[in-house]
Design an enzyme around this catalytic site. Structure first.
Site, PDB file in Angstrom:
ATOM      1  N   PHE A   1      29.868  22.090  17.645  1.00 26.00           N
ATOM      2  CA  PHE A   1      30.278  20.701  17.763  1.00 26.00           C
ATOM      3  C   PHE A   1      31.705  20.618  17.216  1.00 26.00           C
ATOM      4  CE2 PHE A   1      25.808  21.031  16.960  1.00 26.00           C
ATOM      5  CZ  PHE A   1      25.259  20.262  17.955  1.00 26.00           C
TER       6      PHE A   1
ATOM      7  N   ALA B   1      24.027  11.801  15.042  1.00 27.41           N
ATOM      8  CA  ALA B   1      24.660  12.265  16.275  1.00 27.41           C
ATOM      9  C   ALA B   1      25.235  13.647  16.074  1.00 27.41           C
ATOM     10  CB  ALA B   1      25.766  11.298  16.698  1.00 27.41           C
ATOM     11  N   SER B   2      25.360  14.374  17.179  1.00 30.20           N
ATOM     12  CA  SER B   2      25.984  15.688  17.186  1.00 30.20           C
ATOM     13  C   SER B   2      25.327  16.586  16.143  1.00 30.20           C
ATOM     14  CB  SER B   2      27.492  15.537  16.947  1.00 30.20           C
ATOM     15  OG  SER B   2      28.179  16.678  17.379  1.00 30.20           O
ATOM     16  N   GLY B   3      26.056  16.977  15.077  1.00 27.50           N
ATOM     17  CA  GLY B   3      25.476  17.845  14.064  1.00 27.50           C
ATOM     18  C   GLY B   3      24.314  17.212  13.334  1.00 27.50           C
TER      19      GLY B   3
END
Length: 579
Positions: free
Chosen positions: A40, A485-487
């Site tokens: 990411f 979100a993401s990580g």
């Protein structure tokens, strides 16, 4: 509804009944998830809101029923399919719709997840005579800082940022777990007659607001009053206030319920003027993190995503407010579109209870409690009441404990010299906590509480690995707050169970990476940079004074696509294991 109700313990450990552990430990073996590496590179500016079929609830003090299937990775649907062409298969066909997600319970058709998982509804159980006597004895021997006068009103000022982390008695600001715990303690504390909330401008996400509102509604089940004083009010503040019994505003209060907006800013025009060329490689059409640098207007996909988020929040707000005020949804929409801000009109139409100053509300409460005018209303504030233990008010559980590991903020692998303590998720420190929980026999399960937009890819992967190892030995639940979100979502994927609020922003919608070409800027200001290198791709990240060459651009694109492919594969594998 939530899959398991273990979300709001206000301490690192949350004691629960042995009966609950029997249900947890009798579950199936933890999932074994393959370990890909996912990268990411940029924090997403906006994340796609996934509408989960469950909402998180707190582990509250009243006893609740936990299902043995709460940690089971297999489903009854799969077991029924294995039975062949017998009567079970016919019942499955009759009970499900075409999508296979609904079952028939009695005369109603409900979602399979709602049937299997406990609702988590808070049920206030009035203490009996013996328990009330024990609580009075405990209050007599309580510490001096736990002493509260009988008939006191708990006052709490909800303003500014609300942290998902615990706060010490010397720390400033509000703590969500401690705030929610105060509501639960006050509901059972015989010394507390009601709650007086000062609601001012809030600076937190909608998921936290939703959680606080749920605790307000739960507190009302105790039969005690809860009154809100709102000097400044927008949509978030009113969303909390309308859950209270009464709402009061001063004559000069600022009430502006005009609607909801989402904004996106773009810097490409500015960068072009100064001679900076962003070179961004993106995988995933909804990944809008790089649009701020590469575009001058909003993309079609980004517009679609933001509209979906706005519709979700706005629709939920309309439903809850119309239900709380007893008005039709269309009338609430007309009220928003009319742009009413006059306090007198708000009172006339029933949006607030009355127009009063703070001292007038206190005098009203004093009269309601039967106090004489020359007497002072006994009040206890948020900070002092946080020092009251659950044990003092009779909220006691068993010896077995669940570890609550809180991960809030942007993700980084190590602490930088300039970073402030508690400013984000430090991968090394969180890994140590996870390992200590995994090695300890004291904890029977663990909750990973996540409130993060993502960050460092390597740190996310290392923490994912440790959570996966923890899940192999103990039940693990990932609880999402405002943002995962993401990580942050990546970490949650290692748990057997993921729960979220209705308005949590979560998901992983792509990968983006890139660099800035500063060649034109260097030329404008008269700066020069020359690089001597060995190796074909040695200048891949070092040469910011020129654009990518043909081979370098291809290599960067391959790196991004490789990360995206592994992330998608792991997501599909995770989904199959949960079916």
């Amino acid at each position: 509804m939530s899959k398991l109700l273990l979300l709001q313990s206000s301490h690192l450990t949350a004691p629960i009944h042995r009966r609950t552990f029997a249900a947890i430990l009798s579950a199936s073996n933890p999932l074994h998830i393959p370990s890909p590496f996912s990268r990411f590179h940029f924090r997403p500016q906006f994340s796609l809101s996934l509408r989960p079929d469950f909402t998180n609830d707190s582990l509250r003090e009243p006893s609740r029923k936990f299902l043995v299937r709460a940690f089971d990775s297999s489903s009854s649907e799969g077991e029924t399919k294995k039975t062949g062409d017998g009567p079970e298969k016919k019942e499955e066909k009759d009970g499900k719709d075409e999508s296979g997600s609904d079952v028939r319970v009695g005369s109603q058709r409900v979602r399979k997840s709602d049937e299997e998982y406990p609702s988590g509804e808070f049920r206030f159980v009035k203490p009996g005579a013996w328990k009330s006597f024990v609580v009075k004895l405990r209050m007599l021997v309580a510490f001096p800082w736990e002493r509260v006068r009988k008939g006191s009103v708990l006052t709490m000022k909800l303003r500014g940022q609300i942290s998902d982390q615990l706060k010490s008695r010397f720390s400033s600001g509000l703590s969500l777990p401690q705030l929610c715990e105060n509501f639960v303690k006050a509901a059972y504390d015989p010394r507390i007659s009601g709650v007086y909330l000062h609601i001012d401008s809030l600076n937190c996400g909608w998921a936290k607001v939703e959680e606080i509102r749920r605790h307000i509604l739960d507190f009302r089940k105790s039969g005690k009053f809860i009154v809100a004083f709102v000097p400044v009010c927008r949509e978030k503040e009113y969303y909390l206030a309308c859950a209270c019994d009464e709402i009061y505003c001063p004559p000069s209060g600022y009430i502006s319920l005009f609607g909801f907006t989402v904004q996106a800013s773009f810097l490409r025009g500015v960068l072009d003027k100064v001679g900076i060329e962003p070179q961004v490689e993106r995988i995933g059409k909804y990944k809008s993190a790089g649009d701020q640098l590469t575009r001058k207007t909003m993309s079609k996909e980004n517009c679609e995503m933001l509209n979906a988020l706005l519709d979700n929040i706005y629709g939920h707000w309309l439903d809850e407010v119309s239900s709380a005020k007893g008005k039709k949804r269309e009338k609430v929409i007309d009220f928003i579109d009319e742009g009413v801000f006059h306090i007198e009109r708000l009172k006339k139409d029933g949006w607030i209870t009355d127009i009063k100053y703070d001292d007038e509300v206190i005098s009203m409460l004093q009269e309601r409690l039967g106090l004489q005018k020359d007497k002072i209303l006994p009040m206890v504030d948020y900070r002092k009441y946080c020092n009251v233990r659950k044990w003092t008010v009779g909220l006691v559980r068993g010896k077995d404990q669940i570890a609550v590991i809180r991960a809030s903020g942007s993700i980084s692998r190590t602490r930088s010299p300039l970073s402030v303590s508690g400013s984000g998720i430090i991968g090394e420190q969180l890994i140590e906590k996870i390992r200590s929980v995994r090695e300890s026999k004291r904890y029977k399960a663990a909750i990973i509480r996540i409130d993060s937009p993502g960050g460092d890819a390597l740190a996310s992967d290392l923490m994912w690995r440790e959570i996966r190892l923890l899940a192999a030995s103990k039940p693990v639940i990932a609880s999402m707050s405002d943002l995962a979100a993401s990580g942050g979502y990546y970490m949650a994927m290692a748990a057997q169970t993921i729960v979220a609020e209705n308005l949590t922003l979560t998901g992983s919608i792509g990968v983006v990476t890139g660099k800035f070409n500063l060649g034109n800027l260097y030329e404008k200001i008269g700066f020069n940079k020359e690089i001597i290198s060995r190796g074909r791709y040695a200048e891949l990240l070092a040469a910011e004074n020129r654009p990518f060459r043909t081979g370098e651009n291809k290599k960067d694109r391959q790196k991004v696509r490789r990360g995206r492919k592994k992330r998608r594969w792991r997501g599909r594998k995770k989904g199959r294991q949960r079916q």
